[in-house]
Design a protein around this motif. Structure first.
Motif, PDB file in Angstrom:
ATOM      1  N   SER A 120     -53.098 -20.755 -22.658  1.00 40.77           N
ATOM      2  CA  SER A 120     -52.865 -20.888 -21.222  1.00 40.77           C
ATOM      3  C   SER A 120     -53.926 -21.775 -20.577  1.00 40.77           C
ATOM      4  O   SER A 120     -54.959 -22.059 -21.153  1.00 40.77           O
ATOM      5  N   GLU A 121     -53.630 -22.169 -19.361  1.00 38.12           N
ATOM      6  CA  GLU A 121     -54.519 -23.057 -18.619  1.00 38.12           C
ATOM      7  C   GLU A 121     -55.122 -22.305 -17.437  1.00 38.12           C
ATOM      8  O   GLU A 121     -54.473 -21.447 -16.850  1.00 38.12           O
ATOM      9  N   ILE A 122     -56.370 -22.624 -17.132  1.00 32.69           N
ATOM     10  CA  ILE A 122     -57.027 -22.066 -15.953  1.00 32.69           C
ATOM     11  C   ILE A 122     -57.360 -23.212 -15.011  1.00 32.69           C
ATOM     12  O   ILE A 122     -57.483 -24.362 -15.436  1.00 32.69           O
ATOM     13  N   PHE A 123     -57.490 -22.884 -13.740  1.00 29.08           N
ATOM     14  CA  PHE A 123     -57.880 -23.870 -12.739  1.00 29.08           C
ATOM     15  C   PHE A 123     -59.148 -23.381 -12.057  1.00 29.08           C
ATOM     16  O   PHE A 123     -59.227 -22.228 -11.631  1.00 29.08           O
ATOM     17  N   VAL A 124     -60.149 -24.259 -12.002  1.00 25.45           N
ATOM     18  CA  VAL A 124     -61.412 -23.921 -11.342  1.00 25.45           C
ATOM     19  C   VAL A 124     -61.793 -25.064 -10.411  1.00 25.45           C
ATOM     20  O   VAL A 124     -61.384 -26.210 -10.615  1.00 25.45           O
ATOM     21  N   LYS A 125     -62.561 -24.724  -9.388  1.00 28.28           N
ATOM     22  CA  LYS A 125     -63.095 -25.741  -8.486  1.00 28.28           C
ATOM     23  C   LYS A 125     -64.541 -26.008  -8.883  1.00 28.28           C
ATOM     24  O   LYS A 125     -65.306 -25.078  -9.141  1.00 28.28           O
ATOM     25  N   VAL A 126     -64.888 -27.279  -8.929  1.00 23.84           N
ATOM     26  CA  VAL A 126     -66.248 -27.694  -9.258  1.00 23.84           C
ATOM     27  C   VAL A 126     -66.811 -28.384  -8.031  1.00 23.84           C
ATOM     28  O   VAL A 126     -66.239 -29.351  -7.526  1.00 23.84           O
ATOM     29  N   VAL A 127     -67.930 -27.861  -7.545  1.00 21.10           N
ATOM     30  CA  VAL A 127     -68.574 -28.384  -6.338  1.00 21.10           C
ATOM     31  C   VAL A 127     -69.916 -28.976  -6.744  1.00 21.10           C
ATOM     32  O   VAL A 127     -70.736 -28.302  -7.363  1.00 21.10           O
ATOM     33  N   CYS A 128     -70.125 -30.239  -6.396  1.00 25.51           N
ATOM     34  CA  CYS A 128     -71.424 -30.875  -6.619  1.00 25.51           C
ATOM     35  C   CYS A 128     -72.090 -31.011  -5.260  1.00 25.51           C
ATOM     36  O   CYS A 128     -71.509 -31.572  -4.330  1.00 25.51           O
ATOM     37  N   VAL A 129     -73.294 -30.464  -5.141  1.00 26.24           N
ATOM     38  CA  VAL A 129     -74.019 -30.496  -3.872  1.00 26.24           C
ATOM     39  C   VAL A 129     -75.274 -31.336  -4.044  1.00 26.24           C
ATOM     40  O   VAL A 129     -76.122 -30.987  -4.858  1.00 26.24           O
ATOM     41  N   PRO A 130     -75.467 -32.448  -3.383  1.00 25.17           N
ATOM     42  CA  PRO A 130     -74.504 -33.043  -2.468  1.00 25.17           C
ATOM     43  C   PRO A 130     -73.385 -33.726  -3.251  1.00 25.17           C
ATOM     44  O   PRO A 130     -73.584 -34.158  -4.378  1.00 25.17           O
ATOM     45  N   GLY A 131     -72.212 -33.810  -2.656  1.00 21.00           N
ATOM     46  CA  GLY A 131     -71.098 -34.472  -3.320  1.00 21.00           C
ATOM     47  C   GLY A 131     -69.768 -33.876  -2.951  1.00 21.00           C
ATOM     48  O   GLY A 131     -69.604 -33.303  -1.884  1.00 21.00           O
ATOM     49  N   ALA A 132     -68.839 -33.974  -3.885  1.00 21.84           N
ATOM     50  CA  ALA A 132     -67.451 -33.621  -3.620  1.00 21.84           C
ATOM     51  C   ALA A 132     -67.031 -32.340  -4.329  1.00 21.84           C
ATOM     52  O   ALA A 132     -67.731 -31.830  -5.192  1.00 21.84           O
ATOM     53  N   VAL A 133     -65.846 -31.861  -3.939  1.00 25.81           N
ATOM     54  CA  VAL A 133     -65.209 -30.722  -4.590  1.00 25.81           C
ATOM     55  C   VAL A 133     -64.055 -31.271  -5.424  1.00 25.81           C
ATOM     56  O   VAL A 133     -63.251 -32.064  -4.935  1.00 25.81           O
ATOM     57  N   THR A 134     -63.988 -30.853  -6.677  1.00 25.32           N
ATOM     58  CA  THR A 134     -62.943 -31.300  -7.587  1.00 25.32           C
ATOM     59  C   THR A 134     -62.291 -30.089  -8.229  1.00 25.32           C
ATOM     60  O   THR A 134     -62.998 -29.194  -8.699  1.00 25.32           O
ATOM     61  N   GLU A 135     -60.961 -30.039  -8.242  1.00 26.16           N
ATOM     62  CA  GLU A 135     -60.271 -28.970  -8.960  1.00 26.16           C
ATOM     63  C   GLU A 135     -59.866 -29.515 -10.323  1.00 26.16           C
ATOM     64  O   GLU A 135     -59.307 -30.607 -10.415  1.00 26.16           O
ATOM     65  N   VAL A 136     -60.171 -28.757 -11.379  1.00 28.26           N
ATOM     66  CA  VAL A 136     -59.852 -29.188 -12.733  1.00 28.26           C
ATOM     67  C   VAL A 136     -59.037 -28.115 -13.443  1.00 28.26           C
ATOM     68  O   VAL A 136     -59.214 -26.921 -13.204  1.00 28.26           O
ATOM     69  N   GLY A 137     -58.140 -28.555 -14.306  1.00 25.30           N
ATOM     70  CA  GLY A 137     -57.378 -27.663 -15.160  1.00 25.30           C
ATOM     71  C   GLY A 137     -57.979 -27.692 -16.555  1.00 25.30           C
ATOM     72  O   GLY A 137     -58.242 -28.770 -17.101  1.00 25.30           O
ATOM     73  N   LEU A 138     -58.235 -26.527 -17.115  1.00 27.34           N
ATOM     74  CA  LEU A 138     -58.887 -26.403 -18.414  1.00 27.34           C
ATOM     75  C   LEU A 138     -58.156 -25.383 -19.271  1.00 27.34           C
ATOM     76  O   LEU A 138     -57.437 -24.527 -18.751  1.00 27.34           O
ATOM     77  N   ALA A 139     -58.387 -25.438 -20.566  1.00 33.42           N
ATOM     78  CA  ALA A 139     -57.822 -24.441 -21.466  1.00 33.42           C
ATOM     79  C   ALA A 139     -58.520 -23.103 -21.237  1.00 33.42           C
ATOM     80  O   ALA A 139     -59.714 -23.062 -20.914  1.00 33.42           O
ATOM     81  N   ALA A 140     -57.781 -22.007 -21.406  1.00 38.38           N
ATOM     82  CA  ALA A 140     -58.390 -20.674 -21.315  1.00 38.38           C
ATOM     83  C   ALA A 140     -59.552 -20.607 -22.289  1.00 38.38           C
ATOM     84  O   ALA A 140     -59.494 -21.154 -23.387  1.00 38.38           O
ATOM     85  N   GLY A 141     -60.644 -19.976 -21.876  1.00 35.40           N
ATOM     86  CA  GLY A 141     -61.837 -19.882 -22.701  1.00 35.40           C
ATOM     87  C   GLY A 141     -62.813 -21.030 -22.487  1.00 35.40           C
ATOM     88  O   GLY A 141     -63.849 -21.104 -23.145  1.00 35.40           O
ATOM     89  N   ALA A 142     -62.488 -21.926 -21.546  1.00 36.31           N
ATOM     90  CA  ALA A 142     -63.363 -23.066 -21.262  1.00 36.31           C
ATOM     91  C   ALA A 142     -64.688 -22.597 -20.679  1.00 36.31           C
ATOM     92  O   ALA A 142     -64.793 -21.519 -20.102  1.00 36.31           O
ATOM     93  N   THR A 143     -65.689 -23.436 -20.838  1.00 30.49           N
ATOM     94  CA  THR A 143     -67.034 -23.117 -20.366  1.00 30.49           C
ATOM     95  C   THR A 143     -67.374 -23.916 -19.104  1.00 30.49           C
ATOM     96  O   THR A 143     -66.667 -24.859 -18.742  1.00 30.49           O
ATOM     97  N   VAL A 144     -68.493 -23.548 -18.509  1.00 32.03           N
ATOM     98  CA  VAL A 144     -69.015 -24.275 -17.351  1.00 32.03           C
ATOM     99  C   VAL A 144     -69.239 -25.738 -17.729  1.00 32.03           C
ATOM    100  O   VAL A 144     -68.903 -26.646 -16.970  1.00 32.03           O
ATOM    101  N   GLY A 145     -69.766 -25.973 -18.912  1.00 27.72           N
ATOM    102  CA  GLY A 145     -69.993 -27.346 -19.373  1.00 27.72           C
ATOM    103  C   GLY A 145     -68.699 -28.142 -19.443  1.00 27.72           C
ATOM    104  O   GLY A 145     -68.655 -29.323 -19.071  1.00 27.72           O
ATOM    105  N   ASP A 146     -67.625 -27.502 -19.910  1.00 26.99           N
ATOM    106  CA  ASP A 146     -66.321 -28.167 -19.951  1.00 26.99           C
ATOM    107  C   ASP A 146     -65.874 -28.565 -18.553  1.00 26.99           C
ATOM    108  O   ASP A 146     -65.345 -29.668 -18.339  1.00 26.99           O
ATOM    109  N   ALA A 147     -66.067 -27.673 -17.583  1.00 25.46           N
ATOM    110  CA  ALA A 147     -65.663 -27.940 -16.200  1.00 25.46           C
ATOM    111  C   ALA A 147     -66.480 -29.079 -15.597  1.00 25.46           C
ATOM    112  O   ALA A 147     -65.931 -29.959 -14.935  1.00 25.46           O
TER     113      ALA A 147
END
Length: 71
Positions: A2-29
């Motif tokens: 299955s796929e998961i969706f997470v939001k990645v926020v870079c401060v300062p910067g933008a917000v990006t939503e990414v789709g990843l495989a279940a079991g993905a890590t912070v590094g993957d995001a």
């Protein structure tokens, strides 16, 4: 798998939503969002400080902040 969706926020910067495989890590995001993390930055999921190897679940918000330099 299955796929998961997470939001990645870079401060300062933008917000990006990414789709990843279940079991993905912070590094993957961070990689999927095009963010090059280094030891000067801080990574949080929710209110917890985490590292790149922490596993994510659907709906998590990863915040990567780069510390401000002062006098």
């Amino acid at each position: 798998m299955s796929e998961i969706f997470v939001k990645v926020v870079c401060v300062p910067g933008a917000v990006t939503e990414v789709g990843l495989a279940a079991g993905a890590t912070v590094g993957d995001a961070l990689d999927a969002a095009g963010i090059e993390s280094n030891s000067a930055g801080q990574i949080k999921v929710g209110s917890a400080t985490v590292d790149r190897d922490s596993t994510l679940v659907d709906g998590d918000r990863v915040i990567y902040s780069i510390g401000a330099k002062g006098n």
